[in-house]
Design a protein around this motif. Structure first.
Motif, PDB file in Angstrom:
ATOM      1  N   GLY A 146      53.830 -56.490  92.912  1.00 25.17           N
ATOM      2  CA  GLY A 146      53.326 -57.816  92.604  1.00 25.17           C
ATOM      3  C   GLY A 146      53.899 -58.433  91.353  1.00 25.17           C
ATOM      4  N   THR A 147      54.915 -57.783  90.769  1.00 26.69           N
ATOM      5  CA  THR A 147      55.552 -58.331  89.568  1.00 26.69           C
ATOM      6  C   THR A 147      56.883 -58.971  89.944  1.00 26.69           C
ATOM      7  OG1 THR A 147      56.720 -56.274  89.040  1.00 26.69           O
ATOM      8  CG2 THR A 147      54.487 -56.540  88.175  1.00 26.69           C
ATOM      9  N   PHE A 148      57.602 -59.468  88.949  1.00 24.27           N
ATOM     10  CA  PHE A 148      58.861 -60.145  89.206  1.00 24.27           C
ATOM     11  C   PHE A 148      60.042 -59.362  88.648  1.00 24.27           C
ATOM     12  CE2 PHE A 148      56.063 -63.917  89.551  1.00 24.27           C
ATOM     13  CZ  PHE A 148      56.523 -64.408  90.765  1.00 24.27           C
ATOM     14  N   SER A 149      61.213 -59.674  89.177  1.00 27.44           N
ATOM     15  CA  SER A 149      62.450 -59.106  88.640  1.00 27.44           C
ATOM     16  C   SER A 149      62.723 -59.729  87.271  1.00 27.44           C
ATOM     17  CB  SER A 149      63.610 -59.394  89.593  1.00 27.44           C
ATOM     18  OG  SER A 149      63.788 -60.790  89.739  1.00 27.44           O
ATOM     19  N   GLU A 150      63.630 -59.138  86.523  1.00 33.03           N
ATOM     20  CA  GLU A 150      63.912 -59.618  85.166  1.00 33.03           C
ATOM     21  C   GLU A 150      64.403 -61.073  85.132  1.00 33.03           C
ATOM     22  OE1 GLU A 150      66.257 -56.984  82.812  1.00 33.03           O
ATOM     23  OE2 GLU A 150      65.094 -55.208  83.395  1.00 33.03           O
ATOM     24  N   PRO A 151      65.356 -61.473  85.996  1.00 27.35           N
ATOM     25  CA  PRO A 151      65.799 -62.880  85.972  1.00 27.35           C
ATOM     26  C   PRO A 151      64.660 -63.862  86.263  1.00 27.35           C
ATOM     27  CG  PRO A 151      67.368 -61.538  87.182  1.00 27.35           C
ATOM     28  CD  PRO A 151      66.173 -60.678  86.943  1.00 27.35           C
ATOM     29  N   THR A 152      63.789 -63.505  87.196  1.00 26.16           N
ATOM     30  CA  THR A 152      62.677 -64.391  87.525  1.00 26.16           C
ATOM     31  C   THR A 152      61.662 -64.439  86.393  1.00 26.16           C
ATOM     32  OG1 THR A 152      62.954 -63.818  89.859  1.00 26.16           O
ATOM     33  CG2 THR A 152      60.915 -64.926  89.241  1.00 26.16           C
ATOM     34  N   ILE A 179      60.137 -67.659  84.411  1.00 25.18           N
ATOM     35  CA  ILE A 179      58.709 -67.952  84.337  1.00 25.18           C
ATOM     36  C   ILE A 179      58.253 -68.079  82.885  1.00 25.18           C
ATOM     37  CG2 ILE A 179      56.400 -66.991  84.755  1.00 25.18           C
ATOM     38  CD1 ILE A 179      57.406 -65.922  87.385  1.00 25.18           C
ATOM     39  N   LYS A 180      58.792 -67.236  82.011  1.00 23.81           N
ATOM     40  CA  LYS A 180      58.426 -67.318  80.595  1.00 23.81           C
ATOM     41  C   LYS A 180      58.771 -68.694  80.011  1.00 23.81           C
ATOM     42  CE  LYS A 180      60.260 -63.826  78.456  1.00 23.81           C
ATOM     43  NZ  LYS A 180      60.558 -62.898  77.324  1.00 23.81           N
ATOM     44  N   PRO A 213      50.528 -71.413  79.029  1.00 23.03           N
ATOM     45  CA  PRO A 213      50.296 -69.963  79.105  1.00 23.03           C
ATOM     46  C   PRO A 213      49.539 -69.535  80.360  1.00 23.03           C
ATOM     47  CG  PRO A 213      49.758 -70.816  76.925  1.00 23.03           C
ATOM     48  CD  PRO A 213      49.978 -72.009  77.816  1.00 23.03           C
ATOM     49  N   GLU A 214      48.736 -70.412  80.906  1.00 26.65           N
ATOM     50  CA  GLU A 214      47.954 -70.082  82.092  1.00 26.65           C
ATOM     51  C   GLU A 214      48.847 -69.819  83.302  1.00 26.65           C
ATOM     52  OE1 GLU A 214      45.060 -73.100  82.770  1.00 26.65           O
ATOM     53  OE2 GLU A 214      43.956 -72.693  80.929  1.00 26.65           O
ATOM     54  N   PHE A 215      50.043 -70.377  83.279  1.00 22.68           N
ATOM     55  CA  PHE A 215      50.982 -70.194  84.384  1.00 22.68           C
ATOM     56  C   PHE A 215      51.357 -68.720  84.520  1.00 22.68           C
ATOM     57  CE2 PHE A 215      55.389 -70.478  86.146  1.00 22.68           C
ATOM     58  CZ  PHE A 215      55.058 -71.057  87.356  1.00 22.68           C
ATOM     59  N   LEU A 216      51.663 -68.069  83.391  1.00 17.82           N
ATOM     60  CA  LEU A 216      52.010 -66.650  83.399  1.00 17.82           C
ATOM     61  C   LEU A 216      50.782 -65.781  83.651  1.00 17.82           C
ATOM     62  CD1 LEU A 216      54.235 -64.554  83.017  1.00 17.82           C
ATOM     63  CD2 LEU A 216      53.788 -64.630  80.552  1.00 17.82           C
ATOM     64  N   GLN A 217      49.657 -66.166  83.088  1.00 17.69           N
ATOM     65  CA  GLN A 217      48.424 -65.397  83.257  1.00 17.69           C
ATOM     66  C   GLN A 217      47.972 -65.381  84.714  1.00 17.69           C
ATOM     67  OE1 GLN A 217      47.200 -63.574  80.929  1.00 17.69           O
ATOM     68  NE2 GLN A 217      45.431 -62.846  82.098  1.00 17.69           N
ATOM     69  N   PHE A 259      59.575 -67.889  93.444  1.00 17.31           N
ATOM     70  CA  PHE A 259      58.129 -67.926  93.227  1.00 17.31           C
ATOM     71  C   PHE A 259      57.503 -69.221  93.754  1.00 17.31           C
ATOM     72  CE2 PHE A 259      60.348 -69.023  89.307  1.00 17.31           C
ATOM     73  CZ  PHE A 259      59.777 -70.232  88.927  1.00 17.31           C
ATOM     74  N   ASP A 260      58.159 -69.798  94.773  1.00 21.32           N
ATOM     75  CA  ASP A 260      57.582 -70.994  95.387  1.00 21.32           C
ATOM     76  C   ASP A 260      56.601 -70.642  96.501  1.00 21.32           C
ATOM     77  OD1 ASP A 260      59.753 -69.950  96.711  1.00 21.32           O
ATOM     78  OD2 ASP A 260      60.521 -71.868  97.425  1.00 21.32           O
ATOM     79  N   ASN A 261      56.383 -69.325  96.711  1.00 18.08           N
ATOM     80  CA  ASN A 261      55.362 -68.855  97.644  1.00 18.08           C
ATOM     81  C   ASN A 261      54.574 -67.771  96.921  1.00 18.08           C
ATOM     82  OD1 ASN A 261      54.073 -67.142  99.742  1.00 18.08           O
ATOM     83  ND2 ASN A 261      55.136 -68.485 101.183  1.00 18.08           N
ATOM     84  N   ALA A 262      53.257 -67.884  96.924  1.00 19.19           N
ATOM     85  CA  ALA A 262      52.415 -66.955  96.152  1.00 19.19           C
ATOM     86  C   ALA A 262      52.524 -65.510  96.619  1.00 19.19           C
ATOM     87  CB  ALA A 262      50.952 -67.409  96.225  1.00 19.19           C
TER      88      ALA A 262
END
Length: 233
Positions: free
Chosen positions: A50-56, A60-61, A68-72, A145-148
């Motif tokens: 459920g996490t992302f690869s380093e480039p993604t 996102i950062k 900040p809520e976007f990352l949370q 990340f355009d799909n949850a």
């Protein structure tokens, strides 16, 4: 119930064979309850679930610098997504027997993509999606990340041997807390096409499984795996 999502990769042939390897106690639980267990995504052994690869993640950062809520959201979302894992293969897998069954008393449910889709019909509270897992290099490749559900449909290349197909449910719209997972209603007779018994099991164990399934009122085809059959010369 099953919901089709055109963004999620899935074999187009509904007769594509999938497998689930388990021990007898888990099979009995499914047959007695008429429900399938789905594990909370962050409870899997792989910490990257459920996490992302380093480039993604770097992308996102940047997007979350002023929000900040976007990352949370992505961090918390792992606690609200549950998964049932299946193995995509035309034939049974010796490796899967070794990894997911204990000693000589494991079982494998054989099903198909189409059967899984139909078997989810009885569940009327939560929606299910089915997708094939993509295996990538987490240091170099991007996860969209355009799909949850995308973070849950990508894994590191080290796990390619799993050839995984996932049933996924997102309960974030419900006001509920999930501990280890969630049980959903399924049509057992539709889901299970055949049951295979561990290739190293003894005849008494095969007879036990046949008798248990019969007493519970089911009539699946049951046979012992022939991976350990006698050589011809």
């Amino acid at each position: 119930m099953y919901i089709h999502d055109s963004q999620i990769k899935l074999p187009s042939d509904p007769d594509t064979i999938v497998w689930k390897y388990m021990d007898l106690s888990k099979l009995i639980d499914v047959l007695l309850s008429g429900k399938m267990f789905m594990s909370r995504s962050d409870k899997f052994e792989d910490q990257y679930e459920g996490t992302f690869s380093e480039p993604t993640y770097e992308e996102i950062k940047k997007l979350s610098a002023d929000n900040p809520e976007f990352l949370q959201y992505y961090k918390q979302h792992r606690e609200q997504v549950v998964i049932s894992s299946w193995h995509l293969n035309e034939y049974e897998s010796f490796a899967m027997w070794q990894i997911f069954t204990q000693k000589q008393e494991g079982l494998a449910i054989q099903s198909t993509i189409g059967r899984l889709q139909k078997a989810l019909s009885p569940e009327n509270q939560f929606s299910q999606y089915i997708g094939e897992v993509n295996y990538i290099d987490y240091k170099k490749e991007h996860i969209p990340f355009d799909n949850a559900f995308f973070p849950f449909l990508f894994k590191r290349k080290s796990f390619q041997y799993e050839r995984e197909v996932r049933i996924i449910t997102d309960v974030s719209e419900f006001d509920m807390k999930i501990d280890n997972g969630l049980k959903i209603d399924v049509d057992i007779n539709t889901m299970i096409e055949k049951i295979y018994i561990h290739p190293k099991s003894e005849n008494w164990y095969k007879n036990l499984v046949i008798e248990l399934v019969k007493r519970l009122g089911f009539d699946f085809g049951i046979e012992k795996s022939d991976l350990e059959s006698e050589i011809l010369i």
